[in-house]
Design a protein around this motif. Sequence first.
Motif, PDB file in Angstrom:
ATOM      1  N   ARG A 121       0.833  -1.196   0.000  1.00 44.68           N
ATOM      2  CA  ARG A 121       0.000   0.000   0.000  1.00 44.68           C
ATOM      3  C   ARG A 121       0.868   1.247   0.000  1.00 44.68           C
ATOM      4  O   ARG A 121       2.042   1.215   0.379  1.00 44.68           O
ATOM      5  N   THR A 122       0.263   2.352  -0.400  1.00 50.67           N
ATOM      6  CA  THR A 122       0.889   3.663  -0.274  1.00 50.67           C
ATOM      7  C   THR A 122      -0.074   4.543   0.527  1.00 50.67           C
ATOM      8  O   THR A 122      -1.095   4.069   1.024  1.00 50.67           O
ATOM      9  N   ALA A 123       0.245   5.824   0.634  1.00 48.92           N
ATOM     10  CA  ALA A 123      -0.664   6.739   1.320  1.00 48.92           C
ATOM     11  C   ALA A 123      -1.933   6.977   0.499  1.00 48.92           C
ATOM     12  O   ALA A 123      -2.951   7.436   1.030  1.00 48.92           O
ATOM     13  N   ARG A 124      -1.894   6.640  -0.773  1.00 51.20           N
ATOM     14  CA  ARG A 124      -3.013   6.854  -1.684  1.00 51.20           C
ATOM     15  C   ARG A 124      -4.021   5.709  -1.575  1.00 51.20           C
ATOM     16  O   ARG A 124      -3.642   4.542  -1.434  1.00 51.20           O
ATOM     17  N   GLY A 274      -2.731   3.022  -7.140  1.00 49.50           N
ATOM     18  CA  GLY A 274      -2.681   3.441  -5.739  1.00 49.50           C
ATOM     19  C   GLY A 274      -1.769   2.582  -4.894  1.00 49.50           C
ATOM     20  O   GLY A 274      -1.448   2.951  -3.767  1.00 49.50           O
ATOM     21  N   ALA A 275      -1.341   1.428  -5.420  1.00 44.53           N
ATOM     22  CA  ALA A 275      -0.336   0.606  -4.744  1.00 44.53           C
ATOM     23  C   ALA A 275       1.052   1.027  -5.244  1.00 44.53           C
ATOM     24  O   ALA A 275       1.181   1.939  -6.057  1.00 44.53           O
ATOM     25  N   ARG A 276       2.089   0.355  -4.769  1.00 45.08           N
ATOM     26  CA  ARG A 276       3.448   0.717  -5.191  1.00 45.08           C
ATOM     27  C   ARG A 276       3.675   0.483  -6.678  1.00 45.08           C
ATOM     28  O   ARG A 276       4.531   1.119  -7.289  1.00 45.08           O
ATOM     29  N   VAL A 277       2.934  -0.455  -7.246  1.00 49.54           N
ATOM     30  CA  VAL A 277       3.068  -0.782  -8.669  1.00 49.54           C
ATOM     31  C   VAL A 277       1.679  -0.940  -9.272  1.00 49.54           C
ATOM     32  O   VAL A 277       0.701  -1.184  -8.559  1.00 49.54           O
TER      33      VAL A 277
END
Length: 314
Positions: A121-124, A274-277
């Motif tokens: 996950r990211t902050a998005r 929205g994930a790292r990739v």
Amino acid sequence: MTAQPHEKYDRLIAVARKHPPMLTAVAHPCDAVSLESAVQAAGNGLLKPILVGPSARILDVAHKASLDIGSFEIVDSAHSHDSAAKAVELVRCGRAEALMKGSLHTDELMGAVVSRTSGIRTARRISHCFVMDVPGHGQALIISDAAVNIAPTLEDKVDIVQNAIDLAHALDVTQPRVAILSAMETVSAKVASTIDAAALCKMAERGQIKGGILDGPLALDNAISVEAAAIKNIVSPVAGRADVLIVPDLEAGNMLAKSLSFLAGADAAGIVLGARVPIILTSRADSVTTRLASCAVACLVAAARRASAASVIP
């Protein structure tokens, strides 16, 4: 001159092939369709697959379907949940710059993606985008979110819109026109989606959403038809010319996408952002061209991220 079927996707795939093949962890490609998708994408220069799943099953599927996977790395796993976890781990350790769904359930793959301890996950907020090739429509349409967020809040919609704008940039739409859809084009306290639309537009004015031109609420006809917008006297740089359609909720998005597919003959390439990739989601019902288009979209997103990362290196 009549547009040819898949014309927009063909252009998209051609552009994506100009970039290096994307190292992609393919989670549990244990049926002929999912394994064939990886083979076709590799053959078209879009992906360099790493097959993650029970190796004996993968080899058996390849043999029965006469698929040549001799040049592909295989990461052995015990079962589908293990495949999802190991595919995500390949991203975490920097060995893959995209994920591709195989024959496991979407929930299994996304569960590994959003895991708080081992996910990516990211902050998005994570959201899904369809890139739809609609016959008779001038350009591809991005529709979001029709697959991940069921009843998004205003805060969720900020990320959904930003993800869609970033995708449009990766597809070389420099200033995407974003229509925030509702059932009407006027703001009404009785229709919550019109309030959200107005708020999103003001947030874009204040720089909380960047890179696109927003307008809403807009009904679907006003968003994609210049004539319909003119009849309603809507003066807007977005109305009638939208590149991106943001739907109020998953139900509306799902119905819109399927209506375009089954009534208008549109094709729907899908990607999760929205994930790292980027995460490639394909369906067994997808045509070969649509599956390749989904891979091409991910390839262009990965290329845009590489370019962005390179630009900030001192």
